[in-house]
Design a protein around this motif. Sequence first.
Motif, PDB file in Angstrom:
ATOM      1  N   GLY A  29      11.899   7.007  -9.039  1.00 53.75           N
ATOM      2  CA  GLY A  29      11.525   6.783 -10.434  1.00 53.75           C
ATOM      3  C   GLY A  29      12.696   7.007 -11.379  1.00 53.75           C
ATOM      4  N   GLU A  30      13.473   8.043 -11.103  1.00 49.13           N
ATOM      5  CA  GLU A  30      14.652   8.319 -11.923  1.00 49.13           C
ATOM      6  C   GLU A  30      15.677   7.193 -11.803  1.00 49.13           C
ATOM      7  OE1 GLU A  30      15.939  12.163 -10.587  1.00 49.13           O
ATOM      8  OE2 GLU A  30      14.129  13.138 -11.372  1.00 49.13           O
ATOM      9  N   LYS A  31      15.874   6.709 -10.602  1.00 43.40           N
ATOM     10  CA  LYS A  31      16.818   5.605 -10.386  1.00 43.40           C
ATOM     11  C   LYS A  31      16.349   4.333 -11.085  1.00 43.40           C
ATOM     12  CE  LYS A  31      19.985   7.588  -7.990  1.00 43.40           C
ATOM     13  NZ  LYS A  31      21.331   7.736  -8.554  1.00 43.40           N
ATOM     14  N   LEU A  32      15.038   4.088 -11.043  1.00 40.89           N
ATOM     15  CA  LEU A  32      14.499   2.911 -11.741  1.00 40.89           C
ATOM     16  C   LEU A  32      14.705   3.025 -13.243  1.00 40.89           C
ATOM     17  CD1 LEU A  32      11.145   2.022  -9.953  1.00 40.89           C
ATOM     18  CD2 LEU A  32      13.243   0.695 -10.013  1.00 40.89           C
ATOM     19  N   ALA A  33      14.496   4.222 -13.778  1.00 38.43           N
ATOM     20  CA  ALA A  33      14.707   4.432 -15.214  1.00 38.43           C
ATOM     21  C   ALA A  33      16.168   4.180 -15.579  1.00 38.43           C
ATOM     22  CB  ALA A  33      14.281   5.848 -15.606  1.00 38.43           C
ATOM     23  N   GLU A  34      17.076   4.656 -14.741  1.00 41.45           N
ATOM     24  CA  GLU A  34      18.507   4.411 -14.963  1.00 41.45           C
ATOM     25  C   GLU A  34      18.808   2.916 -14.919  1.00 41.45           C
ATOM     26  OE1 GLU A  34      20.761   6.673 -12.114  1.00 41.45           O
ATOM     27  OE2 GLU A  34      19.859   8.558 -12.758  1.00 41.45           O
ATOM     28  N   ALA A  35      18.226   2.236 -13.961  1.00 40.23           N
ATOM     29  CA  ALA A  35      18.438   0.792 -13.829  1.00 40.23           C
ATOM     30  C   ALA A  35      17.909   0.050 -15.049  1.00 40.23           C
ATOM     31  CB  ALA A  35      17.762   0.265 -12.563  1.00 40.23           C
ATOM     32  N   GLN A  36      16.754   0.480 -15.548  1.00 41.42           N
ATOM     33  CA  GLN A  36      16.198  -0.155 -16.742  1.00 41.42           C
ATOM     34  C   GLN A  36      17.141   0.003 -17.929  1.00 41.42           C
ATOM     35  OE1 GLN A  36      12.176   1.716 -16.587  1.00 41.42           O
ATOM     36  NE2 GLN A  36      11.468  -0.331 -17.154  1.00 41.42           N
ATOM     37  N   GLN A  37      17.678   1.198 -18.102  1.00 45.95           N
ATOM     38  CA  GLN A  37      18.602   1.448 -19.213  1.00 45.95           C
ATOM     39  C   GLN A  37      19.877   0.632 -19.062  1.00 45.95           C
ATOM     40  OE1 GLN A  37      19.035   5.709 -19.195  1.00 45.95           O
ATOM     41  NE2 GLN A  37      17.313   5.991 -20.605  1.00 45.95           N
ATOM     42  N   THR A  38      20.404   0.581 -17.864  1.00 45.73           N
ATOM     43  CA  THR A  38      21.620  -0.191 -17.614  1.00 45.73           C
ATOM     44  C   THR A  38      21.388  -1.664 -17.881  1.00 45.73           C
ATOM     45  OG1 THR A  38      22.355   1.408 -15.951  1.00 45.73           O
ATOM     46  CG2 THR A  38      23.363  -0.777 -15.876  1.00 45.73           C
ATOM     47  N   LEU A  39      20.280  -2.173 -17.373  1.00 45.05           N
ATOM     48  CA  LEU A  39      19.949  -3.577 -17.568  1.00 45.05           C
ATOM     49  C   LEU A  39      19.728  -3.881 -19.045  1.00 45.05           C
ATOM     50  CD1 LEU A  39      19.456  -6.238 -16.060  1.00 45.05           C
ATOM     51  CD2 LEU A  39      17.045  -5.605 -15.900  1.00 45.05           C
ATOM     52  N   GLY A  41      20.964  -2.314 -21.595  1.00 40.26           N
ATOM     53  CA  GLY A  41      22.251  -2.261 -22.289  1.00 40.26           C
ATOM     54  C   GLY A  41      23.109  -3.476 -22.018  1.00 40.26           C
ATOM     55  N   ALA A  42      23.109  -3.905 -20.797  1.00 43.57           N
ATOM     56  CA  ALA A  42      23.947  -5.042 -20.407  1.00 43.57           C
ATOM     57  C   ALA A  42      23.435  -6.350 -20.989  1.00 43.57           C
ATOM     58  CB  ALA A  42      24.014  -5.147 -18.885  1.00 43.57           C
ATOM     59  N   LEU A  43      22.135  -6.445 -21.160  1.00 42.03           N
ATOM     60  CA  LEU A  43      21.544  -7.713 -21.578  1.00 42.03           C
ATOM     61  C   LEU A  43      20.928  -7.637 -22.971  1.00 42.03           C
ATOM     62  CD1 LEU A  43      19.874  -8.548 -18.163  1.00 42.03           C
ATOM     63  CD2 LEU A  43      22.044  -9.418 -19.042  1.00 42.03           C
ATOM     64  N   GLU A  44      21.370  -6.670 -23.752  1.00 39.61           N
ATOM     65  CA  GLU A  44      20.831  -6.486 -25.101  1.00 39.61           C
ATOM     66  C   GLU A  44      20.949  -7.770 -25.921  1.00 39.61           C
ATOM     67  OE1 GLU A  44      21.560  -3.648 -28.982  1.00 39.61           O
ATOM     68  OE2 GLU A  44      22.309  -3.019 -27.036  1.00 39.61           O
ATOM     69  N   GLY A  45      19.876  -8.125 -26.545  1.00 41.67           N
ATOM     70  CA  GLY A  45      19.868  -9.314 -27.383  1.00 41.67           C
ATOM     71  C   GLY A  45      19.524 -10.595 -26.648  1.00 41.67           C
ATOM     72  N   SER A  46      19.487 -10.516 -25.348  1.00 44.55           N
ATOM     73  CA  SER A  46      19.148 -11.710 -24.583  1.00 44.55           C
ATOM     74  C   SER A  46      17.638 -11.903 -24.610  1.00 44.55           C
ATOM     75  CB  SER A  46      19.613 -11.577 -23.128  1.00 44.55           C
ATOM     76  OG  SER A  46      19.151 -12.680 -22.375  1.00 44.55           O
ATOM     77  N   GLY A  47      17.203 -13.061 -24.973  1.00 42.88           N
ATOM     78  CA  GLY A  47      15.787 -13.354 -24.994  1.00 42.88           C
ATOM     79  C   GLY A  47      15.367 -14.200 -23.818  1.00 42.88           C
ATOM     80  N   HIS A  48      16.249 -14.319 -22.846  1.00 38.25           N
ATOM     81  CA  HIS A  48      15.955 -15.176 -21.695  1.00 38.25           C
ATOM     82  C   HIS A  48      14.755 -14.623 -20.943  1.00 38.25           C
ATOM     83  CE1 HIS A  48      16.570 -17.529 -18.032  1.00 38.25           C
ATOM     84  NE2 HIS A  48      17.285 -18.344 -18.797  1.00 38.25           N
TER      85      HIS A  48
END
Length: 86
Positions: A29-39, A41-48
């Motif tokens: 669960g912690e790793k998934l939360a980290e992945a969500q934050q990373t994703l 941040g990396a894709l901020e503003g993308s509406g795809h």
Amino acid sequence: MASVAELKAAIDVALQQIGDGQTAVQSAGEKLAEAQQTLAGALEGSGHETVEAAQASLTQASQELEECLAATLVAVEQAQLYVATL
């Protein structure tokens, strides 16, 4: 037929295994939360739509892990109640 002591010992082993599983689920669960934050941040503003789908899938996975933990807590409680009756 197993003795009461043997039965209690086997249940203790199972409870330890459940605890190990809970730890693994919490870590996942912690790793998934980290992945969500990373994703995010990396894709901020993308509406795809694929980005939104990925985020939704991660959110669903996190919810299912929480449900898994809740189920294991109930299992532990029930096993402990049974041991108390022995």
